[in-house]
Design an enzyme around this catalytic site. Structure first.
Site, mmCIF file in Angstrom:
data_model
loop_
_atom_site.group_PDB
_atom_site.id
_atom_site.type_symbol
_atom_site.label_atom_id
_atom_site.label_comp_id
_atom_site.label_asym_id
_atom_site.label_seq_id
_atom_site.Cartn_x
_atom_site.Cartn_y
_atom_site.Cartn_z
ATOM 1 N N GLU A 56 86.919 51.827 36.605
ATOM 2 C CA GLU A 56 86.393 51.992 37.955
ATOM 3 C C GLU A 56 84.918 51.617 38.041
ATOM 4 O O GLU A 56 84.476 51.037 39.039
ATOM 5 C CB GLU A 56 86.610 53.431 38.433
ATOM 6 N N TYR A 139 83.711 57.581 45.603
ATOM 7 C CA TYR A 139 84.887 56.754 45.317
ATOM 8 C C TYR A 139 85.320 56.911 43.861
ATOM 9 O O TYR A 139 86.494 57.173 43.568
ATOM 10 C CB TYR A 139 84.624 55.271 45.609
ATOM 11 N N ASP A 157 87.849 52.939 49.288
ATOM 12 C CA ASP A 157 86.948 51.845 48.928
ATOM 13 C C ASP A 157 86.963 50.819 50.054
ATOM 14 O O ASP A 157 87.491 51.069 51.144
ATOM 15 C CB ASP A 157 87.341 51.224 47.586
ATOM 16 N N CYS A 205 96.022 42.817 53.527
ATOM 17 C CA CYS A 205 95.082 43.130 54.604
ATOM 18 C C CYS A 205 93.660 42.775 54.174
ATOM 19 O O CYS A 205 92.757 43.601 54.149
ATOM 20 C CB CYS A 205 95.186 44.612 54.958
ATOM 21 N N CYS A 212 99.250 39.251 57.967
ATOM 22 C CA CYS A 212 99.911 40.300 58.753
ATOM 23 C C CYS A 212 101.430 40.184 58.706
ATOM 24 O O CYS A 212 102.133 41.201 58.729
ATOM 25 C CB CYS A 212 99.415 40.249 60.197
ATOM 26 N N CYS A 215 102.804 42.164 55.876
ATOM 27 C CA CYS A 215 102.397 43.564 55.768
ATOM 28 C C CYS A 215 103.588 44.491 55.995
ATOM 29 O O CYS A 215 104.316 44.343 56.988
ATOM 30 C CB CYS A 215 101.303 43.872 56.791
ATOM 31 N N CYS A 221 100.627 48.923 63.011
ATOM 32 C CA CYS A 221 99.221 48.550 63.081
ATOM 33 C C CYS A 221 98.774 48.350 64.523
ATOM 34 O O CYS A 221 99.434 47.666 65.311
ATOM 35 C CB CYS A 221 98.984 47.267 62.282
#
Length: 305
Positions: A56, A139, A157, A205, A212, A215, A221
């Site tokens: 991370e 985060y 994030d 995304c 899209c 998705c 959405c």
């Protein structure tokens, strides 16, 4: 309302952008999509909190493709906090080559030292204790809880912040974005859900030209790629990064690259940074590296701290 698999509907205190019919029941399609599309990344094959923390920290502002080989080399060399803390900081900075933002290397070394001193050599599993570690922010702390300890906390994030804003159709401040990320986590699925949301934002995304049509929750959405992007300026989303070419950051990187190989005379810093005779600019860069604890100057000689 959102009905987590195997759990009761949770709506109390839920931000209004989610408590709408069009966002109902997004958990199953996201998790189902992730089972088919989840990226096979080396840090996803472990629950070791130190290895998760290393990944991370490396992933902060650095692309996954650049991180993978360096992560693998790093964890082979320093598989535990104790092994990292046992070497001089300069060794960590040397191994950090190619990742950029070298202050992260110093923070990770300091973090390893603190873990040994305060937590018996094990990365803590408490949010406040994680936030007290050097270089660990909201985060990273939540990522360790979700991905190492499999806690049901939301990881927010750039990618997740963008997905949440677009789903709800409006910008979110950090408090609301984090509250929404937390409340969307289906009970008992913190690891899988957060990995799914990260992948959704990183591969579908995306910031520009989102896919899209691919998705799994396009029907829920509020944005669907039409009109002004609600993710612009929303909490967790990134702004435009300053140009690297010709910047002070580039000069600092060149200096550190040289210093990883050998010490350097201070009066040669401008040339090593690629700035020719601009000694004043080089002095500022050196001063910044010294202030960041990455470089020391003794008798006119620069070396890694």
């Amino acid at each position: 309302m959102i009905a987590p698999p195997g759990g009761a509907v949770r709506t109390r205190g839920l931000p209004s952008v989610v408590a709408m019919d069009r966002t109902a029941n997004i958990v199953p399609p996201v998790l189902g999509w992730a089972e088919r599309q989840r990226r096979d990344l080396p840090w996803r094959r472990t629950r070791d909190p130190w290895l998760v923390l290393v990944s991370e920290v490396m992933l902060q502002q650095t692309q996954v493709a650049r991180v993978i080989p360096r992560y693998e080399r790093f964890v082979e060399a320093f598989p535990t906090p104790a092994s990292c803390a046992a070497v001089p900081q300069a060794e960590i900075v040397r191994l950090w080559a190619g990742l950029g933002y070298d202050r992260r290397a110093r923070s990770l070394h300091r973090c390893a030292v603190v873990v040994g001193e305060r937590h018996g050599g094990r990365v803590p599993d408490d949010l406040d204790a994680l936030l007290d570690l050097p270089g660990v922010g909201p985060y990273t702390a939540r990522a360790v809880l979700a991905f190492a300890y499999e806690r049901d906390v939301g990881v927010l994030d750039t990618n997740v912040g963008r997905v949440l804003a677009r789903l709800g159709g409006r910008s979110l401040d950090r408090r609301r974005a984090q509250a929404l990320a937390d409340r969307l986590v289906p009970r008992g699925h913190g690891w899988a859900w957060n990995q799914a949301m990260l992948d959704l934002g990183a591969t579908v995304c995306v910031k520009r030209s989102p896919a899209c049509a691919s998705c799994p929750v396009v029907d829920a959405c509020a944005w669907r790629g039409e009109g002004e992007d609600p993710a612009r300026g929303s909490a967790g989303t990134s702004g435009r990064q300053s140009r690297f070419e010709g910047s002070d950051r580039q000069g600092r990187a060149r200096l550190l690259h040289r210093l990883r190989a050998e010490p350097l005379r201070a009066d040669a810093a401008a040339e090593a940074a690629g700035w020719g005779g601009d000694a004043e600019r080089a002095e500022r860069a050196v001063a910044g590296l010294v202030a960041d604890g990455l470089v020391v100057e003794v008798d006119g000689i620069l070396r890694l701290a």
